[in-house]
Design a protein around this motif. Sequence first.
Motif, PDB file in Angstrom:
ATOM      1  N   THR A 124       0.833  -1.202   0.000  1.00 22.72           N
ATOM      2  CA  THR A 124       0.000   0.000   0.000  1.00 22.72           C
ATOM      3  C   THR A 124       0.870   1.255   0.000  1.00 22.72           C
ATOM      4  O   THR A 124       0.612   2.214  -0.751  1.00 22.72           O
ATOM      5  N   TRP A 125       1.891   1.255   0.827  1.00 16.56           N
ATOM      6  CA  TRP A 125       2.822   2.389   0.931  1.00 16.56           C
ATOM      7  C   TRP A 125       3.487   2.657  -0.416  1.00 16.56           C
ATOM      8  O   TRP A 125       3.535   3.795  -0.886  1.00 16.56           O
ATOM      9  N   ARG A 126       3.957   1.584  -1.050  1.00 15.70           N
ATOM     10  CA  ARG A 126       4.657   1.727  -2.336  1.00 15.70           C
ATOM     11  C   ARG A 126       3.708   2.226  -3.430  1.00 15.70           C
ATOM     12  O   ARG A 126       4.088   3.052  -4.274  1.00 15.70           O
ATOM     13  N   ARG A 127       2.470   1.742  -3.411  1.00 18.29           N
ATOM     14  CA  ARG A 127       1.489   2.157  -4.417  1.00 18.29           C
ATOM     15  C   ARG A 127       1.164   3.641  -4.279  1.00 18.29           C
ATOM     16  O   ARG A 127       1.009   4.357  -5.273  1.00 18.29           O
ATOM     17  N   PHE A 136       0.850   9.603   0.354  1.00 23.59           N
ATOM     18  CA  PHE A 136       2.043   8.864   0.774  1.00 23.59           C
ATOM     19  C   PHE A 136       2.628   9.482   2.045  1.00 23.59           C
ATOM     20  O   PHE A 136       2.939   8.778   3.006  1.00 23.59           O
ATOM     21  N   ALA A 137       2.788  10.814   2.049  1.00 28.27           N
ATOM     22  CA  ALA A 137       3.360  11.495   3.210  1.00 28.27           C
ATOM     23  C   ALA A 137       2.478  11.316   4.446  1.00 28.27           C
ATOM     24  O   ALA A 137       2.976  11.070   5.550  1.00 28.27           O
ATOM     25  N   GLU A 138       1.175  11.410   4.278  1.00 28.06           N
ATOM     26  CA  GLU A 138       0.255  11.265   5.411  1.00 28.06           C
ATOM     27  C   GLU A 138       0.240   9.818   5.921  1.00 28.06           C
ATOM     28  O   GLU A 138       0.204   9.576   7.132  1.00 28.06           O
ATOM     29  N   TYR A 139       0.273   8.865   5.014  1.00 28.16           N
ATOM     30  CA  TYR A 139       0.319   7.449   5.381  1.00 28.16           C
ATOM     31  C   TYR A 139       1.602   7.161   6.171  1.00 28.16           C
ATOM     32  O   TYR A 139       1.581   6.440   7.177  1.00 28.16           O
TER      33      TYR A 139
END
Length: 249
Positions: A124-127, A136-139
């Motif tokens: 999920t992070w990579r996607r 991405f930054a918030e995740y």
Amino acid sequence: MGYYVDGQGPELVLVHGGTGHPETSFASLLEEFTPHRTTIVPGYSGSTLTPLPDGEVDVDLLADQVLGVVRAAANGPVDMFGISTGAVVAAAVASKDAELIRRLVVLGGFVHYRHPWQRLLLRTWRRLADLDADAFAEYTLLHVLSDAFLDSMSASERLRLRAGLAPSEGMVALIDFVGQVDISGRVGDIKSPTLVVGMRHDQLVPVRYAKQFHAAIPGSEYVEIDSGHAAAIEKPAELLKHIKEFLAQ
């Protein structure tokens, strides 16, 4: 390979995490170390200090880069402290050259990132890195800090941290590295006295993986801090106390 040196006293090498920011990975800890320690901070490939190689990033490349810096910048055996991905790299360094590492502290480390929960988070992070830089930054922020600490921050504090978490090419390469790295066959070779630090509310490397890391390193000690993954931000005084006490043994 880029690195910087500051301070005076016995040598301590700090190995940064996968965000690729050696200059900020250790928060306020640097200023606590430098009055009494010669502090060596390498920036391996994917960081702001060193470009990516032409080929794939692997653990031997990163460990050899850190070893090269230690051999060039230090006068003998050193203590080493690695955070997150840097903990994995530091463990690989210690398994390669036992005589060079006097004592080892690893925080938020893991032997591999291939359990189903880990693979799902990483996928999920990579996607998100490909689809939405803001998401991405918030995740990343959600998983690096505990919920209680994140809630306690001001909007400007959250914004400053979030600004350093944009998905750079180096950070994405290090996420890919995490997805394929496995040092389970190496950690048994670590001879240096080792302290493994787990974080009770870690949402990036949950504490059970820290305990697996500890169990895999022969004779290692284990302590647990009541924080999220970024213990250097959430509980710097407690973390510093554990590090100093262990290195002074």
